[in-house]
Design an enzyme around this catalytic site. Structure first.
Site, PDB file in Angstrom:
ATOM      1  N   SER A 159       0.761  -1.057   0.067  1.00 54.08           N
ATOM      2  CA  SER A 159      -0.007   0.074  -0.031  1.00 54.08           C
ATOM      3  C   SER A 159       0.867   1.067   0.081  1.00 54.08           C
ATOM      4  O   SER A 159       1.744   1.536   0.937  1.00 54.08           O
ATOM      5  CB  SER A 159      -0.792  -0.027   1.044  1.00 54.08           C
ATOM      6  N   LYS A 188      -1.285  -0.840  -4.247  1.00 56.20           N
ATOM      7  CA  LYS A 188      -2.343  -0.302  -3.862  1.00 56.20           C
ATOM      8  C   LYS A 188      -1.797   1.283  -3.881  1.00 56.20           C
ATOM      9  O   LYS A 188      -0.956   1.794  -3.014  1.00 56.20           O
ATOM     10  CB  LYS A 188      -2.919  -0.554  -2.694  1.00 56.20           C
ATOM     11  N   LYS A 234      -2.681   5.018  -2.967  1.00 55.62           N
ATOM     12  CA  LYS A 234      -3.479   5.835  -2.106  1.00 55.62           C
ATOM     13  C   LYS A 234      -3.789   7.250  -3.282  1.00 55.62           C
ATOM     14  O   LYS A 234      -2.891   7.765  -3.821  1.00 55.62           O
ATOM     15  CB  LYS A 234      -3.060   6.392  -0.971  1.00 55.62           C
ATOM     16  N   ASP A 275      -6.763   3.238  -3.610  1.00 57.64           N
ATOM     17  CA  ASP A 275      -7.681   3.165  -2.290  1.00 57.64           C
ATOM     18  C   ASP A 275      -7.704   4.678  -1.942  1.00 57.64           C
ATOM     19  O   ASP A 275      -6.872   5.478  -1.825  1.00 57.64           O
ATOM     20  CB  ASP A 275      -7.157   2.557  -1.374  1.00 57.64           C
ATOM     21  N   GLU A 282     -10.864   1.106  -4.043  1.00 62.59           N
ATOM     22  CA  GLU A 282     -11.327   0.831  -2.797  1.00 62.59           C
ATOM     23  C   GLU A 282     -11.979   2.094  -2.051  1.00 62.59           C
ATOM     24  O   GLU A 282     -11.133   3.169  -1.961  1.00 62.59           O
ATOM     25  CB  GLU A 282      -9.972   0.513  -1.960  1.00 62.59           C
ATOM     26  N   ASP A 335     -13.877  -1.407   2.180  1.00 63.75           N
ATOM     27  CA  ASP A 335     -12.980  -1.343   3.425  1.00 63.75           C
ATOM     28  C   ASP A 335     -13.660  -0.900   4.594  1.00 63.75           C
ATOM     29  O   ASP A 335     -14.690  -1.472   5.332  1.00 63.75           O
ATOM     30  CB  ASP A 335     -11.719  -0.467   3.065  1.00 63.75           C
ATOM     31  N   LYS A 347     -10.499  -6.609   7.321  1.00 66.28           N
ATOM     32  CA  LYS A 347      -9.532  -6.319   8.463  1.00 66.28           C
ATOM     33  C   LYS A 347      -9.975  -6.981   9.958  1.00 66.28           C
ATOM     34  O   LYS A 347     -11.245  -6.369   9.947  1.00 66.28           O
ATOM     35  CB  LYS A 347      -9.380  -4.957   8.412  1.00 66.28           C
ATOM     36  N   GLY A 391      -4.713  -4.140   5.731  1.00 68.31           N
ATOM     37  CA  GLY A 391      -3.706  -3.825   7.038  1.00 68.31           C
ATOM     38  C   GLY A 391      -3.876  -2.428   7.490  1.00 68.31           C
ATOM     39  O   GLY A 391      -4.486  -1.641   6.979  1.00 68.31           O
TER      40      GLY A 391
END
Ligand code: OSB
Ligand code: MG
Length: 362
Positions: free
Chosen positions: A125, A151, A153, A179, A204, A229, A253, A281
């Site tokens: 991430s 991933k 951001k 995400d 996400e 998420d 998660k 995570g």
């Protein structure tokens, strides 16, 4: 614990993690460590490390201490029967009891959960970078290191040009996703449809942290799968997502959903519905990571998880062995070790500890 580099997402930046650890002891003196994933500020969910401390001390701890547990799956329902919310606080306690059971029975946590997988495919991430070029370099390095998924951001102003640069330089086949951590609103639907051209594995949580209805409306307009998420906080929310079509993939998660038993239940629900899941995570130390690895050994965790090795985040982790990833991007599930599979470096934890408290059954 200081992060090796600051981690910036749309809802805030983390440079130093204040981590709440629990050491749970049973009447025979068997112990297990677990971790609360709450952040320092309520930027991901309403909980923080300090609300979790209070909730465990005041309500959650007293309701489990000295009370016989009929089974691991019974812990969370009994906590939910009285205390509303505080899922991350509940999860720390619930997971500690799973860890304790694995330790008592001298089986690996993964096998106690029912996981069979011996290795977990790992994704990275990557936080929001200063420039698209900086992001390209980060993603390139990660994929070269072996990571199976990157991933990225995103937030308004750091999205299309960044994704464009990565696709352009790393090719159409690079396994990428985005995400947004709730950075967009219904006013951005037209803008979000432009993400489709990057052929991402998924987007996400673009919309509000507790939304399902608007995500369903957005999913109808996108070809890219949405992954939820923040919004999936329990089994009912996962069912609602499936009913409404709010997304096609779930990031699970255990900390977010109140513990391992609900995490497994959501996994099972998604498996029946043909919806793939992967393990997310929360910048955990090696203790929290152990629980994520065990969970991700279940069969429907078919996409690479945010299960980076210890060295991605920490100069020195608090467990040994530290979590490592091989050059094929795989983390090995410690089936051959009983309990959570790692040993906690108590001296190092003590040296980092700023506050501690012991709760006992009365
Ligand atoms: O949205 O998945 C998220 C970290 C903190 C809070 C929220 C998220 C994240 C990550 C990091 O993406 C994943 C990891 O631990 O590697
Ligand atoms: Mg996320």
């Amino acid at each position: 614990m200081p992060l090796i580099e600051p981690f910036r997402i749309s809802s805030g930046t983390a440079s130093l993690r204040r981590i709440l650890l629990l050491e749970t002891t049973d009447t025979d003196g068997v112990t297990a460590w677990s971790e609360c994933v709450a952040g320092e500020r309520p930027y991901y969910s309403p909980e923080t490390i300090d609300t979790a401390w209070l909730a465990i001390q005041q309500w959650i701890g007293p309701s489990v201490l000295g009370v016989p547990i009929p089974g691991l799956d019974a812990i969370q329902p009994s906590l939910d029967a009285s205390v509303r919310g505080h899922r991350m606080a509940k999860a720390a306690v619930e997971m500690g009891m799973w860890g304790l059971a694995a330790e008592r029975e001298q089986v690996s946590l993964a096998s106690l959960v029912g996981g069979r997988r011996s290795q977990i495919a790992t994704g990275i991430s990557i936080g929001i970078q200063e420039t698209p070029q900086r992001l390209v370099e980060k993603v390139r390095a990660a994929l070269q290191e072996g990571y199976r998924k990157a991933k990225i951001k995103v937030q308004p102003g750091a999205d299309l040009t960044y994704l464009e640069a990565v696709r352009e330089e790393l090719g159409q086949d690079a396994p990428l996703m985005a995400d947004a951590n709730s950075a967009y609103t219904t006013a951005d639907f037209d803008h979000l449809t432009q993400f489709d051209r990057f052929d991402l594995m998924m987007i996400e949580q673009p919309l509000a942290w507790d939304d399902l209805v608007r995500h369903a409306n957005l999913q109808r307009r996108l070809t890219t799968p949405l992954c939820l998420d923040e919004s999936i906080t329990d089994v009912d929310r996962a069912d609602d997502m499936l009913t409404l079509g709010s997304g096609r993939i779930v990031n699970i998660k255990p900390g977010r959903v109140g513990g391992l038993s609900t995490a497994c239940a959501i996994h099972n629900r998604c498996a029946s519905a043909g919806v793939p899941v992967w393990c997310g995570g929360m910048l955990e130390s090696g203790i929290g990571r152990a629980y994520n690895v065990a969970l991700a050994s279940l069969p429907n965790f078919v996409l690479p998880g945010d299960i980076s090795p210890s060295a991605r985040y920490w100069q020195r982790d608090i467990v040994s062995p530290e979590w490592t990833m091989d050059t094929a991007g795989m983390v090995t599930v410690p089936h051959d070790r009983p309990g959570i599979g790692v040993t906690v470096d108590r001296d190092y934890v003590d040296s980092l500890t700023v506050r501690s408290e012991t709760l006992t059954a009365d």
